[in-house]
Design an enzyme around this catalytic site. Sequence first.
Site, PDB file in Angstrom:
ATOM      1  N   TYR A 252      32.517  44.048  38.280  1.00  0.00           N
ATOM      2  CA  TYR A 252      33.775  44.318  39.007  1.00  0.00           C
ATOM      3  C   TYR A 252      33.828  43.453  40.263  1.00  0.00           C
ATOM      4  O   TYR A 252      34.805  42.714  40.480  1.00  0.00           O
ATOM      5  CB  TYR A 252      33.889  45.801  39.389  1.00  0.00           C
ATOM      6  CG  TYR A 252      34.899  46.013  40.494  1.00  0.00           C
ATOM      7  CD1 TYR A 252      34.476  46.200  41.807  1.00  0.00           C
ATOM      8  CD2 TYR A 252      36.252  45.953  40.224  1.00  0.00           C
ATOM      9  CE1 TYR A 252      35.400  46.325  42.829  1.00  0.00           C
ATOM     10  CE2 TYR A 252      37.186  46.084  41.241  1.00  0.00           C
ATOM     11  CZ  TYR A 252      36.748  46.263  42.545  1.00  0.00           C
ATOM     12  OH  TYR A 252      37.665  46.378  43.552  1.00  0.00           O
TER      13      TYR A 252
ATOM     14  N   SER B 157      38.397  42.974  47.532  1.00  0.00           N
ATOM     15  CA  SER B 157      37.588  44.145  47.883  1.00  0.00           C
ATOM     16  C   SER B 157      36.413  43.735  48.765  1.00  0.00           C
ATOM     17  O   SER B 157      35.878  42.632  48.639  1.00  0.00           O
ATOM     18  CB  SER B 157      37.050  44.795  46.598  1.00  0.00           C
ATOM     19  OG  SER B 157      36.052  45.737  46.897  1.00  0.00           O
ATOM     20  N   ALA B 158      35.995  44.633  49.628  1.00  0.00           N
ATOM     21  CA  ALA B 158      34.827  44.392  50.491  1.00  0.00           C
ATOM     22  C   ALA B 158      33.567  44.211  49.655  1.00  0.00           C
ATOM     23  O   ALA B 158      32.559  43.702  50.136  1.00  0.00           O
ATOM     24  CB  ALA B 158      34.651  45.578  51.441  1.00  0.00           C
TER      25      ALA B 158
ATOM     26  N   LYS C 240      36.247  40.015  41.358  1.00  0.00           N
ATOM     27  CA  LYS C 240      37.056  39.843  42.566  1.00  0.00           C
ATOM     28  C   LYS C 240      36.686  38.524  43.261  1.00  0.00           C
ATOM     29  O   LYS C 240      37.554  37.782  43.711  1.00  0.00           O
ATOM     30  CB  LYS C 240      36.826  41.017  43.529  1.00  0.00           C
ATOM     31  CG  LYS C 240      37.405  42.342  43.051  1.00  0.00           C
ATOM     32  CD  LYS C 240      38.925  42.284  42.936  1.00  0.00           C
ATOM     33  CE  LYS C 240      39.512  43.626  42.538  1.00  0.00           C
ATOM     34  NZ  LYS C 240      40.984  43.571  42.366  1.00  0.00           N
TER      35      LYS C 240
END
Length: 336
Positions: free
Chosen positions: A148, A124-125, A152
């Site tokens: 979260y 994810s960015a 990642k």
Amino acid sequence: MNILVTGGAGYIGSHTCVSLLEAGHSVIVIDNLNNSNLETLEKVKQLTNKDLTFYQMDATNEAAIDQVFLNHKIDGVIHFAGYKAVGESVKKPLEYYQNNLVSTMVLTSACQRHGVNRIVFSSSATVYGDNQVPFIETMNLLPTTNPYGESKTISERILTDAAKANTNFSIALLRYFNPVGAHESGLIGEAPNGIPNNLMPYVTQVAKGKREKLNVFGNDYPTVDGTGVRDYIHVMDLAEGHVAALENLTEGVHIYNLGSGKGTSVFELIHAFEEANGVTIPYEIVDRRLGDIAASYADVSKAKLELGWEAKRDIKAMCRDAWNFEKNYVEMTIAK
Ligand code: WQD
């Protein structure tokens, strides 16, 4: 190729299954159906007129995962399964680390044990943190504001170290920007449980009359109109990006931004949605949301150069397809 898709009944997973099947690959889905439903996979089969194999199981269950690798000759894995709500992760950090990290470790060690060397990971960015835009794959990552995002970043690190120890591994880390929209048929799309955290599903529910108005989280950011700027990407472009990554994988670890490369503000998205769909979206400016950054958008040159992939669908198409799905979507009360 025979592709194992974890979390394949989810929003991005199901759209990727459509693209994989349309590209002639075979698909084996594992999903615990905690944040998705079986009906979605039926629609994937209906859309593609192809069959797929499904196992209801948790991606952290090592014995069950092993059995899948014994039952099938797997050529590659796409790992979507994981929790992904930023706000929820702040409240439940241990569940997020447990689920997101253990599933990555269980899957990667199963790949190693069974000689499966192609892994595509759903990153994810968010991992960029509050960096200078446009975000580019080579930049140093800054701490994210939530478990979260950290899960990642750590998962990327786990896969990178596994590839250093196993030179046969060919791994793609795909950093998604803001996936929105739905398959053009309107049969599958983004159906969040409860009150949507994300902008687009909230807007479609306002358009449907399910929500009274959109709360715009701040208009005092240093951006074009003061509202948050994001890089929205059509979920079908994202799905096609996964197929391109899988089919162009080479040994080592390869990081790619999957975005449109364009920044769109909240106001610009509201106006695009109203113009594309002939509706009015009432809104109210409220305080900033904790943890939000002003702007996030991608430098997308690497995926274009190395994968021959770029996003093709524009913001109006994203708004049209998101609205088309919302209009068709019948709330399924699923006994959990
Ligand atoms: C977009 C913009 C908000 C809702 C998150 C995760 C990211 C990824 C996508 C998983 C921001 C504004 C939003 C609303 C608003 N998820 N907004 N009112 O926060 O960029 O990214 O979802 O991979 O990891 O961080 O997406 O859609 O929540 O917000 O004004 O009701 O819309 O402030 O500027 P975000 P978003």
